[in-house]
Design a protein around this motif. Sequence first.
Motif, PDB file in Angstrom:
ATOM      1  N   ALA A 110      32.773  48.993  38.452  1.00 55.72           N
ATOM      2  CA  ALA A 110      31.082  48.089  38.534  1.00 55.72           C
ATOM      3  C   ALA A 110      31.826  47.035  39.411  1.00 55.72           C
ATOM      4  CB  ALA A 110      30.030  47.790  37.813  1.00 55.72           C
ATOM      5  N   ALA A 111      33.003  46.187  38.617  1.00 51.01           N
ATOM      6  CA  ALA A 111      33.531  45.172  39.151  1.00 51.01           C
ATOM      7  C   ALA A 111      34.610  45.156  40.458  1.00 51.01           C
ATOM      8  CB  ALA A 111      34.190  44.703  38.024  1.00 51.01           C
ATOM      9  N   ALA A 112      34.817  46.419  40.345  1.00 47.04           N
ATOM     10  CA  ALA A 112      36.051  47.680  41.375  1.00 47.04           C
ATOM     11  C   ALA A 112      34.837  46.760  43.279  1.00 47.04           C
ATOM     12  CB  ALA A 112      36.671  47.998  41.639  1.00 47.04           C
ATOM     13  N   TRP A 113      34.133  47.297  42.749  1.00 41.90           N
ATOM     14  CA  TRP A 113      32.476  47.609  43.632  1.00 41.90           C
ATOM     15  C   TRP A 113      32.562  45.698  44.209  1.00 41.90           C
ATOM     16  CZ3 TRP A 113      32.153  51.345  47.319  1.00 41.90           C
ATOM     17  CH2 TRP A 113      32.695  52.207  47.015  1.00 41.90           C
ATOM     18  N   ALA A 114      32.506  45.516  43.071  1.00 41.63           N
ATOM     19  CA  ALA A 114      32.096  44.216  43.401  1.00 41.63           C
ATOM     20  C   ALA A 114      33.299  43.420  43.857  1.00 41.63           C
ATOM     21  CB  ALA A 114      31.865  43.017  42.267  1.00 41.63           C
ATOM     22  N   ALA A 115      34.145  43.498  43.784  1.00 41.78           N
ATOM     23  CA  ALA A 115      35.150  42.606  44.333  1.00 41.78           C
ATOM     24  C   ALA A 115      35.699  43.518  46.260  1.00 41.78           C
ATOM     25  CB  ALA A 115      36.301  43.075  43.585  1.00 41.78           C
ATOM     26  N   ALA A 116      35.348  44.856  45.841  1.00 43.72           N
ATOM     27  CA  ALA A 116      34.771  45.734  47.958  1.00 43.72           C
ATOM     28  C   ALA A 116      33.713  44.958  48.243  1.00 43.72           C
ATOM     29  CB  ALA A 116      34.796  46.338  47.250  1.00 43.72           C
ATOM     30  N   GLY A 117      33.321  44.836  47.429  1.00 42.91           N
ATOM     31  CA  GLY A 117      31.757  43.863  48.533  1.00 42.91           C
ATOM     32  C   GLY A 117      32.680  42.192  49.038  1.00 42.91           C
ATOM     33  N   ALA A 118      33.029  41.353  48.061  1.00 39.69           N
ATOM     34  CA  ALA A 118      33.309  40.307  48.603  1.00 39.69           C
ATOM     35  C   ALA A 118      34.561  39.822  48.898  1.00 39.69           C
ATOM     36  CB  ALA A 118      33.422  39.405  47.087  1.00 39.69           C
TER      37      ALA A 118
END
Length: 160
Positions: A110-118
């Motif tokens: 989830a954190a990595a996906w948030a980083a991808a979105g950012a």
Amino acid sequence: MRKAPLSHVRALRLHGEPPCGDALGWIKALPKTITPQQAWDTCPRADWMLWYVEACGVDRVTLTRCSCACARTALRFVPAGEDRPRIAIETAEAWCDGRATEEEVVAARAAAWAAAGAAAWAAAWAAAGDAAGDAARAAAWAAAWAAAGDAAWAAAGDAA
């Protein structure tokens, strides 16, 4: 990984999806006697190897380790100070070693996906075609995939 030569016929689909044309051309051009290590050493793109090794019947832990190795190749594009993709990779590697729980893998994903979105949002604001933004987003996405894609499927299979 296995040391024996691999069948290229089985390497033509991953999760029911065919590889892109370039990857398919690379796979078809491989000598029939190539070993997995030789394929890895000569592959121009690490993500193509995921099609190849999964189609060859490699177990989930080994495939997850391969996913992590692929994701690590893109970490150089992640902006300094953005640790979530690296942490996701490390969490997936820890899962392979039995040092991380499924819940930890899901959280890291989830954190990595948030980083991808950012990264995608920042790239869109900076310039839609900016290669660095695209690379950062791709690295974060690859890390998220490595961290949880294989681990989550394996966990789901174990729970079933």
